[in-house]
Design an enzyme around this catalytic site. Structure first.
Site, PDB file in Angstrom:
ATOM      1  CG  ASP A  13      38.579  42.493  37.133  1.00  0.00           C
ATOM      2  OD1 ASP A  13      39.499  42.847  37.890  1.00  0.00           O
ATOM      3  OD2 ASP A  13      38.801  41.898  36.055  1.00  0.00           O
ATOM      4  CB  SER A  14      40.762  46.109  35.625  1.00  0.00           C
ATOM      5  OG  SER A  14      41.228  44.772  35.586  1.00  0.00           O
ATOM      6  CE1 TYR A  45      40.433  49.922  36.175  1.00  0.00           C
ATOM      7  CE2 TYR A  45      39.796  48.958  38.276  1.00  0.00           C
ATOM      8  CZ  TYR A  45      39.470  49.688  37.144  1.00  0.00           C
ATOM      9  OH  TYR A  45      38.187  50.171  37.008  1.00  0.00           O
ATOM     10  N   GLY A  46      46.481  47.126  36.949  1.00  0.00           N
ATOM     11  CA  GLY A  46      47.719  46.732  37.618  1.00  0.00           C
ATOM     12  C   GLY A  46      48.891  47.666  37.367  1.00  0.00           C
ATOM     13  CB  CYS A  76      40.074  44.221  40.507  1.00  0.00           C
ATOM     14  SG  CYS A  76      41.616  44.830  39.860  1.00  0.00           S
ATOM     15  CG  ASN A  77      44.222  40.522  44.498  1.00  0.00           C
ATOM     16  OD1 ASN A  77      44.783  40.609  45.574  1.00  0.00           O
ATOM     17  ND2 ASN A  77      43.462  39.498  44.158  1.00  0.00           N
ATOM     18  CD  GLU A 157      43.680  40.214  29.651  1.00  0.00           C
ATOM     19  OE1 GLU A 157      44.273  40.970  28.863  1.00  0.00           O
ATOM     20  OE2 GLU A 157      42.979  40.614  30.598  1.00  0.00           O
ATOM     21  CB  CYS A 189      46.302  38.506  39.864  1.00  0.00           C
ATOM     22  SG  CYS A 189      45.851  39.194  38.253  1.00  0.00           S
ATOM     23  CB  THR A 190      41.022  38.730  38.308  1.00  0.00           C
ATOM     24  OG1 THR A 190      41.914  39.527  37.513  1.00  0.00           O
ATOM     25  CG2 THR A 190      40.250  39.614  39.252  1.00  0.00           C
ATOM     26  CG  HIS A 191      43.830  37.619  34.442  1.00  0.00           C
ATOM     27  ND1 HIS A 191      43.212  38.685  35.059  1.00  0.00           N
ATOM     28  CD2 HIS A 191      43.733  37.848  33.100  1.00  0.00           C
ATOM     29  CE1 HIS A 191      42.777  39.530  34.130  1.00  0.00           C
ATOM     30  NE2 HIS A 191      43.079  39.042  32.944  1.00  0.00           N
TER      31      HIS A 191
HETATM   32  N1  DGL Z   1      42.193  42.431  37.729  1.00  0.00           N
HETATM   33  C1  DGL Z   1      43.564  42.751  37.985  1.00  0.00           C
HETATM   34  C2  DGL Z   1      43.951  42.261  39.387  1.00  0.00           C
HETATM   35  O1  DGL Z   1      43.351  41.349  39.919  1.00  0.00           O
HETATM   36  C3  DGL Z   1      44.479  42.190  36.933  1.00  0.00           C
HETATM   37  C4  DGL Z   1      44.337  42.851  35.578  1.00  0.00           C
HETATM   38  C5  DGL Z   1      44.696  44.323  35.589  1.00  0.00           C
HETATM   39  O2  DGL Z   1      45.868  44.676  35.814  1.00  0.00           O
HETATM   40  O3  DGL Z   1      43.792  45.108  35.395  1.00  0.00           O
HETATM   41  O4  DGL Z   1      44.857  42.788  39.972  1.00  0.00           O
END
Ligand code: DGL
Length: 270
Positions: A13-14, A45-46, A76-77, A157, A189-191
């Site tokens: 993931d990011s 990454y988003g 990560c999406n 976060e 999204c992961t979060h």
């Molecule tokens: N992990 C990213 C996602 O699932 C979210 C956090 C990011 O933007 O890096 O898209």
């Protein structure tokens, strides 16, 4: 593919948020060793270009394949939308690549034909239109409406969930007219699993909240079973790598993995 069942599962993931996916995998596959890589040096990454996310993803895949991972799960999406096809080609027969989007698309096509479904995610994920394109190919007449919700990642976060401030932000985003009459909402999204209960309450339990971490973990389990790749030895040795270390990254592992884990620094570029 000639893969060894004893080898670990790579998850990346990011940052630390992808630990929600690692945790879901841990729940359904307790005997697998997981090597987690959080690219904390390059998050988020988003908001990045697809090309940047692709370059980071290739570097991370190299690390995970170098450590013998039989499968690499793109938790990560944003990276799943930008880099899956490239990584699949790059890995070839060296590792199976699984993303968090295809299992969700398959789930939607089985359960939401002729229905309206919402999607929330980062700008990268939503602007890629990848869910829409994949759903269109399956032709199940699912109406997908999507909205980038960039405030949610920093909000979570910073520990703002299950409180009044997060309720207001959620309401601001999900009160958008496009979400009227949806049957389900994809947490792209992961979060977002951390606010799924709050989202459910916002919709007064009238909308199904679809968590890609659980759906992906079940998809991975099915794949390992079908391919005879389940680890039958009960020696689990997890590792958690990050491209940049801070105490606060380590502290936030507890939010996403439900227990604090030790992070090891692994620099991607010298
Ligand atoms: N992990 C990213 C996602 O699932 C979210 C956090 C990011 O933007 O890096 O898209």
């Amino acid at each position: 593919m000639n893969l060894n069942p004893r080898n670990p599962i790579g998850v990346f993931d990011s940052g630390i948020g992808g630990l929600t996916v690692a945790h879901a995998i841990r729940e359904v596959l307790p005997h697998e060793s997981i090597i987690y890589f959080g690219d904390t040096a390059h998050l988020p990454y988003g908001d990045k270009s697809a090309a940047a996310v692709q370059a980071y993803s290739i570097k991370i895949a190299d690390v995970l394949m170098g450590m013998g991972c039989k499968v690499i799960v793109i938790a990560c999406n944003s990276a799943s939308s930008a880099a899956y096809e490239l990584l699949k080609e790059y890995a070839g027969k060296r590792a199976k690549i699984i993303n968090v989007i295809d299992p969700m698309v398959a789930y939607l096509s089985e359960n939401y034909a002729h229905k309206k479904v919402g999607l929330i995610g980062t700008k990268r994920t939503v602007s890629s239109n990848v869910y829409l394109e994949k759903l269109e190919i399956l032709n199940k007449e699912i109406e997908l409406v999507s909205l980038a919700t960039p405030l949610l990642v920093p909000m979570i976060e910073e520990g703002f969930f299950n409180n009044r401030i997060s309720a207001e932000i959620i309401e601001k985003y999900l009160g958008d007219n496009i979400f009227r009459d949806i049957s389900g909402l994809v947490l792209g999204c992961t979060h977002y699993p951390l606010i799924s209960k709050q989202i459910q309450r916002y919709f007064s339990d009238k909308v199904d909240i679809l968590d890609s971490s659980e759906i992906t973990a079940n998809h991975l389990k099915k794949y390992l079973l079908n391919e005879g790749l389940i680890n039958d030895i009960e020696v689990v040795k997890d590792q958690f790598l990050v491209s940049d270390y801070t105490d606060s990254f380590e502290a936030s592992t507890k939010i996403f993995f439900k227990e604090k884990v030790k992070l090891e620094k692994h620099i991607l570029w010298e």
